[in-house]
Motif scaffolding. Structure first.
Motif, short mmCIF file in Angstrom:
data_model
loop_
_atom_site.label_atom_id
_atom_site.label_comp_id
_atom_site.label_asym_id
_atom_site.label_seq_id
_atom_site.Cartn_x
_atom_site.Cartn_y
_atom_site.Cartn_z
N GLN A 118 -54.55 -18.35 38.84
CA GLN A 118 -55.38 -17.91 37.71
C GLN A 118 -54.55 -17.08 36.72
OE1 GLN A 118 -58.62 -15.26 38.78
NE2 GLN A 118 -59.81 -15.80 36.97
N VAL A 119 -53.74 -16.17 37.24
CA VAL A 119 -52.93 -15.32 36.36
C VAL A 119 -51.88 -16.16 35.63
CG1 VAL A 119 -51.30 -13.39 36.28
CG2 VAL A 119 -53.34 -13.24 37.72
N TYR A 120 -51.25 -17.09 36.35
CA TYR A 120 -50.26 -17.96 35.70
C TYR A 120 -50.90 -18.75 34.56
CZ TYR A 120 -47.27 -21.93 34.70
OH TYR A 120 -46.53 -22.88 34.04
N LYS A 121 -52.05 -19.35 34.82
CA LYS A 121 -52.69 -20.18 33.78
C LYS A 121 -53.06 -19.34 32.56
CE LYS A 121 -54.49 -23.67 36.99
NZ LYS A 121 -55.70 -24.19 37.67
N ALA A 122 -53.57 -18.13 32.79
CA ALA A 122 -53.93 -17.26 31.67
C ALA A 122 -52.67 -16.85 30.89
CB ALA A 122 -54.67 -16.02 32.18
N GLY A 123 -51.61 -16.50 31.60
CA GLY A 123 -50.37 -16.11 30.94
C GLY A 123 -49.72 -17.27 30.21
N ALA A 124 -49.74 -18.45 30.82
CA ALA A 124 -49.13 -19.62 30.19
C ALA A 124 -49.86 -20.00 28.91
CB ALA A 124 -49.11 -20.80 31.17
N ALA A 125 -51.19 -19.88 28.93
CA ALA A 125 -51.97 -20.20 27.72
C ALA A 125 -51.65 -19.22 26.60
CB ALA A 125 -53.46 -20.17 28.06
N TYR A 126 -51.55 -17.93 26.94
CA TYR A 126 -51.21 -16.92 25.94
C TYR A 126 -49.81 -17.17 25.37
CZ TYR A 126 -50.07 -12.28 24.06
OH TYR A 126 -49.69 -11.24 23.25
N ALA B 283 -48.14 -19.99 25.31
CA ALA B 283 -48.11 -21.24 24.55
C ALA B 283 -48.57 -21.02 23.11
CB ALA B 283 -49.00 -22.29 25.23
N GLU B 284 -49.51 -20.11 22.91
CA GLU B 284 -49.98 -19.77 21.57
C GLU B 284 -48.87 -19.13 20.74
OE1 GLU B 284 -53.18 -17.13 22.42
OE2 GLU B 284 -54.36 -18.68 23.46
N ARG B 285 -47.83 -18.64 21.43
CA ARG B 285 -46.72 -17.94 20.77
C ARG B 285 -45.40 -18.71 20.89
NH1 ARG B 285 -50.81 -15.38 22.08
NH2 ARG B 285 -51.53 -13.57 20.90
N GLY B 286 -45.51 -20.01 21.21
CA GLY B 286 -44.33 -20.87 21.16
C GLY B 286 -43.43 -20.80 22.38
N ILE B 287 -43.93 -20.27 23.49
CA ILE B 287 -43.14 -20.17 24.71
C ILE B 287 -43.82 -20.92 25.85
CG2 ILE B 287 -42.38 -18.59 26.54
CD1 ILE B 287 -41.58 -16.61 24.44
N ILE B 288 -43.06 -21.74 26.55
CA ILE B 288 -43.51 -22.39 27.78
C ILE B 288 -43.08 -21.51 28.95
CG2 ILE B 288 -43.15 -24.36 29.33
CD1 ILE B 288 -42.63 -26.05 26.80
N ILE B 289 -44.03 -21.13 29.81
CA ILE B 289 -43.67 -20.45 31.05
C ILE B 289 -43.57 -21.52 32.13
CG2 ILE B 289 -44.29 -18.70 32.75
CD1 ILE B 289 -45.86 -17.24 30.60
N PHE C 85 -38.72 -18.84 30.80
CA PHE C 85 -39.34 -18.98 29.49
C PHE C 85 -38.54 -20.00 28.68
CE2 PHE C 85 -40.68 -14.19 29.45
CZ PHE C 85 -41.80 -14.48 30.21
N TRP C 86 -39.22 -21.03 28.18
CA TRP C 86 -38.56 -22.04 27.36
C TRP C 86 -39.16 -22.05 25.95
CZ3 TRP C 86 -39.66 -26.53 31.31
CH2 TRP C 86 -38.84 -26.37 32.43
N PRO C 87 -38.34 -22.25 24.91
CA PRO C 87 -38.89 -22.40 23.56
C PRO C 87 -39.62 -23.74 23.44
CG PRO C 87 -36.50 -22.71 23.55
CD PRO C 87 -36.86 -22.30 24.94
N ALA C 88 -40.89 -23.69 23.10
CA ALA C 88 -41.71 -24.91 23.08
C ALA C 88 -41.21 -25.91 22.04
CB ALA C 88 -43.16 -24.55 22.80
N ASP C 89 -40.65 -25.41 20.94
CA ASP C 89 -40.24 -26.33 19.87
C ASP C 89 -38.95 -27.08 20.21
OD1 ASP C 89 -38.56 -24.16 19.67
OD2 ASP C 89 -38.84 -23.86 17.51
N GLU C 90 -38.27 -26.70 21.28
CA GLU C 90 -37.05 -27.40 21.69
C GLU C 90 -37.23 -28.14 23.02
OE1 GLU C 90 -33.75 -24.68 21.72
OE2 GLU C 90 -34.39 -23.73 19.84
N TYR C 91 -38.43 -28.08 23.57
CA TYR C 91 -38.67 -28.66 24.90
C TYR C 91 -38.53 -30.18 24.88
CZ TYR C 91 -41.40 -30.36 28.89
OH TYR C 91 -41.84 -31.02 30.02
N GLU C 92 -37.83 -30.70 25.88
CA GLU C 92 -37.63 -32.14 26.01
C GLU C 92 -37.49 -32.48 27.49
OE1 GLU C 92 -34.38 -35.54 24.62
OE2 GLU C 92 -34.32 -33.55 23.73
#
Length: 306
Positions: free
Chosen positions: A193-201, A203-209, A239-246
């Motif tokens: 639950q904590v991971y999903k909440a943190g990952a969603a937050y 993602a809104e800021r351009g970071i993949i956990i 932490f990965w930058p979402a805009d560079e994820y591949e």
């Protein structure tokens, strides 16, 4: 920023209870601990000989931010965080030493497992999957590529090793034997639950956990499970930058994977006494600071002044 690189701290006005890879724990009173985060950094379970500039302040303040965010998104979540203010009984000299790098937390009984949650397949999980099609012994779908997302985040605990020892990957069933059947399912559900909440937050800021590890404690008076230690930091997470994820390759990152990659490339993985070159330490610091700003919306300087 006037915070020196600090790898060792000795306080005179409170007694030290323990030292970990990065944090020193001091006794405040019967109910309270002082967590002091140094600039030490470890990789592959080995502490580097030198530190990373501003790292302790980043970890402390990003954890405090996450405790606030997560309690807003999970209203019944309990954490050990009390305040970033130093204890009243700290001397002026000790206050100067811990400025920006300490928090007061509740004393709790600690569950001796690392509650690891993985949203993407990378690192040791990818290496295992390539060999056996499993992660921590759990069967995974066929056809996953490097850094693919799992269909759903998975709980893959490990032992919590003593300093100088290696954590060992274990199954959820083995974790249940360690923490007790009464608490195992609650810890697993809360970690996810904590991971999903943190990952969603994030993602809104351009970071993949991609993955992270949590620690939990028990409030023995209320029998509640409590989120403790650091949370969703560049030390405890990928932490990965979402805009560079591949999919299908290693990702650039805002965490200590940069240091791990350098150690591996130089043939220094797992070796004691390694001193990072200044550029590696500085580049690691810059990644941590970048993650801090993206996730909190402030520079570290602004957070410390605020």
């Amino acid at each position: 920023m006037s915070i020196p690189v600090v790898t060792n701290i000795e306080l005179s006005s409170v007694s030290k209870l323990a030292s970990g890879k990065v944090r020193d724990l001091y006794n405040v009173d019967d109910a309270t601990l002082l967590f002091v985060t140094t600039d030490r950094i470890s990789a592959y379970d080995v502490i580097m000989a030198n530190g990373v500039p501003l790292k302790g302040a980043v970890l402390t303040n990003i954890s405090a931010h996450w405790f606030k965010v997560l309690q807003e998104r999970i209203p019944d979540l309990k954490t050990h965080f009390i305040t970033l203010d130093p204890p009243a009984n700290l001397s002026d000299a000790d206050r100067e030493l811990v400025h920006g790098r300490s928090m007061q937390v509740r004393k709790l009984k600690v569950f001796p497992v690392e509650a690891i949650v993985r949203g993407y397949i990378t690192g040791s999980a990818w290496n295992e999957y390539k060999k056996t099609g499993t992660v921590h012994g759990l069967a995974m779908p066929a056809g996953l590529q490097q850094c693919s997302p799992f269909p759903e985040p998975i709980y893959t605990p490990s032992t919590k090793a003593e300093l100088g020892q290696h954590d060992e990957n274990i199954s959820p069933e083995q974790a249940a034997k360690i923490v007790g059947e009464k608490y195992a399912a609650r810890i697993e559900a809360l970690a996810l639950q904590v991971y999903k909440a943190g990952a969603a937050y994030a993602a809104e800021r351009g970071i993949i956990i991609a993955d992270t590890k949590f620690e939990f404690g028990l409030d023995e008076e209320t029998d509640e499970i409590v989120l403790i230690d650091e949370v969703l930091t560049p030390d405890s997470s990928r932490f990965w930058p979402a805009d560079e994820y591949e999919v299908g390759r290693d990702q650039d990152s805002f965490d200590k994977q940069f240091l791990r990659n350098w150690l591996t490339k130089e043939g220094l993985k797992g070796k004691d006494g390694v001193e990072m070159p200044a550029d590696i330490a500085q580049s690691t610091s810059e990644r941590y600071l970048d993650a801090f700003k993206r996730l909190t919306g402030k520079t570290l300087q602004e957070a410390l002044q605020g």
